[in-house]
Scaffold this motif. Sequence first.
Motif, PDB file in Angstrom:
ATOM      1  N   LEU A 173     -71.037 -12.501 -42.569  1.00 11.30           N
ATOM      2  CA  LEU A 173     -71.097 -13.652 -43.460  1.00 11.30           C
ATOM      3  C   LEU A 173     -72.433 -14.373 -43.316  1.00 11.30           C
ATOM      4  CD1 LEU A 173     -69.758 -15.385 -45.586  1.00 11.30           C
ATOM      5  CD2 LEU A 173     -68.624 -16.656 -43.737  1.00 11.30           C
ATOM      6  N   ALA A 174     -72.922 -14.516 -42.106  1.00 13.89           N
ATOM      7  CA  ALA A 174     -74.226 -15.159 -41.887  1.00 13.89           C
ATOM      8  C   ALA A 174     -75.339 -14.368 -42.561  1.00 13.89           C
ATOM      9  CB  ALA A 174     -74.495 -15.311 -40.395  1.00 13.89           C
ATOM     10  N   GLU A 175     -75.269 -13.045 -42.490  1.00 16.44           N
ATOM     11  CA  GLU A 175     -76.262 -12.200 -43.153  1.00 16.44           C
ATOM     12  C   GLU A 175     -76.228 -12.421 -44.666  1.00 16.44           C
ATOM     13  OE1 GLU A 175     -77.228  -7.459 -43.811  1.00 16.44           O
ATOM     14  OE2 GLU A 175     -75.731  -8.042 -42.336  1.00 16.44           O
ATOM     15  N   LEU A 176     -75.032 -12.494 -45.239  1.00 16.28           N
ATOM     16  CA  LEU A 176     -74.894 -12.743 -46.672  1.00 16.28           C
ATOM     17  C   LEU A 176     -75.458 -14.117 -47.036  1.00 16.28           C
ATOM     18  CD1 LEU A 176     -73.824 -12.029 -49.503  1.00 16.28           C
ATOM     19  CD2 LEU A 176     -71.637 -13.034 -48.784  1.00 16.28           C
ATOM     20  N   VAL A 177     -75.145 -15.129 -46.261  1.00 22.12           N
ATOM     21  CA  VAL A 177     -75.647 -16.480 -46.529  1.00 22.12           C
ATOM     22  C   VAL A 177     -77.172 -16.493 -46.499  1.00 22.12           C
ATOM     23  CG1 VAL A 177     -75.752 -18.836 -45.603  1.00 22.12           C
ATOM     24  CG2 VAL A 177     -73.551 -17.663 -45.773  1.00 22.12           C
ATOM     25  N   ARG A 178     -77.767 -15.828 -45.501  1.00 18.63           N
ATOM     26  CA  ARG A 178     -79.241 -15.776 -45.423  1.00 18.63           C
ATOM     27  C   ARG A 178     -79.836 -15.051 -46.624  1.00 18.63           C
ATOM     28  NH1 ARG A 178     -77.932 -14.686 -40.098  1.00 18.63           N
ATOM     29  NH2 ARG A 178     -78.319 -12.469 -40.380  1.00 18.63           N
ATOM     30  N   ARG A 179     -79.216 -13.977 -47.061  1.00 21.45           N
ATOM     31  CA  ARG A 179     -79.726 -13.231 -48.225  1.00 21.45           C
ATOM     32  C   ARG A 179     -79.607 -14.049 -49.507  1.00 21.45           C
ATOM     33  NH1 ARG A 179     -78.472  -6.855 -47.703  1.00 21.45           N
ATOM     34  NH2 ARG A 179     -79.297  -6.588 -45.609  1.00 21.45           N
ATOM     35  N   MET A 229     -83.315 -27.770 -46.884  1.00 19.36           N
ATOM     36  CA  MET A 229     -82.381 -26.759 -46.460  1.00 19.36           C
ATOM     37  C   MET A 229     -83.018 -25.371 -46.515  1.00 19.36           C
ATOM     38  SD  MET A 229     -78.728 -25.914 -48.064  1.00 19.36           S
ATOM     39  CE  MET A 229     -77.495 -25.659 -46.857  1.00 19.36           C
ATOM     40  N   LEU A 230     -83.878 -25.135 -47.485  1.00 20.65           N
ATOM     41  CA  LEU A 230     -84.521 -23.825 -47.596  1.00 20.65           C
ATOM     42  C   LEU A 230     -85.944 -23.894 -47.056  1.00 20.65           C
ATOM     43  CD1 LEU A 230     -83.330 -22.763 -51.136  1.00 20.65           C
ATOM     44  CD2 LEU A 230     -82.438 -21.986 -48.952  1.00 20.65           C
ATOM     45  N   PRO A 231     -86.462 -22.898 -46.454  1.00 17.93           N
ATOM     46  CA  PRO A 231     -85.806 -21.627 -46.144  1.00 17.93           C
ATOM     47  C   PRO A 231     -84.757 -21.797 -45.051  1.00 17.93           C
ATOM     48  CG  PRO A 231     -87.987 -21.655 -45.159  1.00 17.93           C
ATOM     49  CD  PRO A 231     -87.842 -22.927 -45.966  1.00 17.93           C
ATOM     50  N   LEU A 232     -83.738 -21.003 -45.116  1.00 20.38           N
ATOM     51  CA  LEU A 232     -82.613 -21.087 -44.189  1.00 20.38           C
ATOM     52  C   LEU A 232     -82.874 -20.233 -42.958  1.00 20.38           C
ATOM     53  CD1 LEU A 232     -79.719 -22.268 -43.974  1.00 20.38           C
ATOM     54  CD2 LEU A 232     -78.907 -20.089 -44.857  1.00 20.38           C
ATOM     55  N   THR A 233     -82.737 -20.827 -41.807  1.00 19.93           N
ATOM     56  CA  THR A 233     -82.909 -20.110 -40.546  1.00 19.93           C
ATOM     57  C   THR A 233     -81.580 -19.470 -40.125  1.00 19.93           C
ATOM     58  OG1 THR A 233     -82.324 -22.019 -39.204  1.00 19.93           O
ATOM     59  CG2 THR A 233     -84.653 -21.782 -39.808  1.00 19.93           C
ATOM     60  N   ASP A 234     -81.644 -18.619 -39.106  1.00 22.44           N
ATOM     61  CA  ASP A 234     -80.414 -18.040 -38.556  1.00 22.44           C
ATOM     62  C   ASP A 234     -79.483 -19.138 -38.072  1.00 22.44           C
ATOM     63  OD1 ASP A 234     -81.436 -15.562 -39.101  1.00 22.44           O
ATOM     64  OD2 ASP A 234     -81.893 -15.063 -37.021  1.00 22.44           O
ATOM     65  N   LEU A 235     -80.049 -20.146 -37.388  1.00 26.56           N
ATOM     66  CA  LEU A 235     -79.252 -21.266 -36.898  1.00 26.56           C
ATOM     67  C   LEU A 235     -78.642 -22.039 -38.063  1.00 26.56           C
ATOM     68  CD1 LEU A 235     -78.224 -23.003 -34.567  1.00 26.56           C
ATOM     69  CD2 LEU A 235     -80.370 -24.265 -34.656  1.00 26.56           C
ATOM     70  N   GLY A 236     -79.407 -22.220 -39.125  1.00 26.04           N
ATOM     71  CA  GLY A 236     -78.895 -22.925 -40.297  1.00 26.04           C
ATOM     72  C   GLY A 236     -77.725 -22.204 -40.935  1.00 26.04           C
ATOM     73  N   ALA A 237     -77.804 -20.886 -41.012  1.00 29.33           N
ATOM     74  CA  ALA A 237     -76.694 -20.096 -41.566  1.00 29.33           C
ATOM     75  C   ALA A 237     -75.458 -20.242 -40.689  1.00 29.33           C
ATOM     76  CB  ALA A 237     -77.094 -18.630 -41.690  1.00 29.33           C
ATOM     77  N   GLU A 275     -74.723 -22.752 -38.763  1.00 33.29           N
ATOM     78  CA  GLU A 275     -74.213 -24.118 -38.910  1.00 33.29           C
ATOM     79  C   GLU A 275     -73.433 -24.273 -40.218  1.00 33.29           C
ATOM     80  OE1 GLU A 275     -77.663 -26.590 -38.469  1.00 33.29           O
ATOM     81  OE2 GLU A 275     -77.587 -26.495 -36.271  1.00 33.29           O
ATOM     82  N   LEU A 276     -73.930 -23.671 -41.300  1.00 33.85           N
ATOM     83  CA  LEU A 276     -73.193 -23.731 -42.566  1.00 33.85           C
ATOM     84  C   LEU A 276     -71.806 -23.108 -42.432  1.00 33.85           C
ATOM     85  CD1 LEU A 276     -75.881 -22.852 -45.260  1.00 33.85           C
ATOM     86  CD2 LEU A 276     -74.616 -24.982 -45.040  1.00 33.85           C
ATOM     87  N   ILE A 277     -71.740 -21.981 -41.757  1.00 37.79           N
ATOM     88  CA  ILE A 277     -70.450 -21.311 -41.565  1.00 37.79           C
ATOM     89  C   ILE A 277     -69.530 -22.164 -40.687  1.00 37.79           C
ATOM     90  CG2 ILE A 277     -69.327 -19.282 -40.541  1.00 37.79           C
ATOM     91  CD1 ILE A 277     -71.908 -17.732 -41.446  1.00 37.79           C
ATOM     92  N   ALA A 278     -70.076 -22.728 -39.628  1.00 35.52           N
ATOM     93  CA  ALA A 278     -69.274 -23.584 -38.741  1.00 35.52           C
ATOM     94  C   ALA A 278     -68.758 -24.814 -39.492  1.00 35.52           C
ATOM     95  CB  ALA A 278     -70.093 -23.999 -37.532  1.00 35.52           C
ATOM     96  N   ASP A 279     -69.611 -25.408 -40.324  1.00 39.65           N
ATOM     97  CA  ASP A 279     -69.218 -26.609 -41.063  1.00 39.65           C
ATOM     98  C   ASP A 279     -68.232 -26.318 -42.191  1.00 39.65           C
ATOM     99  OD1 ASP A 279     -70.881 -28.060 -39.418  1.00 39.65           O
ATOM    100  OD2 ASP A 279     -72.493 -28.254 -40.897  1.00 39.65           O
ATOM    101  N   SER A 280     -68.142 -25.065 -42.633  1.00 42.12           N
ATOM    102  CA  SER A 280     -67.273 -24.718 -43.759  1.00 42.12           C
ATOM    103  C   SER A 280     -65.797 -24.684 -43.385  1.00 42.12           C
ATOM    104  CB  SER A 280     -67.671 -23.359 -44.332  1.00 42.12           C
ATOM    105  OG  SER A 280     -67.264 -22.325 -43.462  1.00 42.12           O
ATOM    106  N   GLY A 281     -65.515 -24.515 -42.095  1.00 46.63           N
ATOM    107  CA  GLY A 281     -64.130 -24.443 -41.660  1.00 46.63           C
ATOM    108  C   GLY A 281     -63.575 -23.034 -41.581  1.00 46.63           C
ATOM    109  N   VAL A 282     -64.335 -22.040 -42.003  1.00 47.00           N
ATOM    110  CA  VAL A 282     -63.836 -20.663 -41.945  1.00 47.00           C
ATOM    111  C   VAL A 282     -64.185 -19.971 -40.636  1.00 47.00           C
ATOM    112  CG1 VAL A 282     -63.907 -20.369 -44.446  1.00 47.00           C
ATOM    113  CG2 VAL A 282     -65.831 -19.600 -43.072  1.00 47.00           C
ATOM    114  N   GLU A 283     -65.049 -20.576 -39.846  1.00 49.62           N
ATOM    115  CA  GLU A 283     -65.515 -19.932 -38.614  1.00 49.62           C
ATOM    116  C   GLU A 283     -64.364 -19.505 -37.711  1.00 49.62           C
ATOM    117  OE1 GLU A 283     -68.995 -20.580 -35.388  1.00 49.62           O
ATOM    118  OE2 GLU A 283     -67.738 -22.322 -35.800  1.00 49.62           O
ATOM    119  N   GLU A 284     -63.346 -20.352 -37.585  1.00 52.84           N
ATOM    120  CA  GLU A 284     -62.240 -20.017 -36.683  1.00 52.84           C
ATOM    121  C   GLU A 284     -61.368 -18.878 -37.206  1.00 52.84           C
ATOM    122  OE1 GLU A 284     -60.468 -23.638 -39.003  1.00 52.84           O
ATOM    123  OE2 GLU A 284     -62.173 -23.565 -37.661  1.00 52.84           O
ATOM    124  N   LEU A 285     -61.513 -18.550 -38.490  1.00 54.31           N
ATOM    125  CA  LEU A 285     -60.737 -17.452 -39.071  1.00 54.31           C
ATOM    126  C   LEU A 285     -61.405 -16.091 -38.908  1.00 54.31           C
ATOM    127  CD1 LEU A 285     -59.797 -19.192 -42.442  1.00 54.31           C
ATOM    128  CD2 LEU A 285     -58.414 -19.058 -40.348  1.00 54.31           C
TER     129      LEU A 285
END
Length: 71
Positions: free
Chosen positions: A30-36, A1-9, A11-21
């Motif tokens: 949020l993607a920037e925070l996940v990457r950091r 999983m690491l290092p995390l790419t932009d696409l990976g971040a 995908e994590l957000i999409a899979d979490s269920g919060v993307e539609e919110l």
Amino acid sequence: MLPLTDLGADELIADSGVEELLDAQCRARLAELVRRLAAIVDAAPDVQELVCDPVIVRPDAADVVEVRVVV
């Protein structure tokens, strides 16, 4: 999983269920925070668990209110 790419971040957000919110700006923050956070964990291999709860996402920032780290 690491290092995390932009696409990976994204995908994590999409899979979490919060993307539609979230609108596009909030998703980007949020993607920037996940990457950091992933970069921190990648740089510190002793980290076994990193919990950020809650995370507040706004169009101009994503803030972590409380963090718990297990090493």
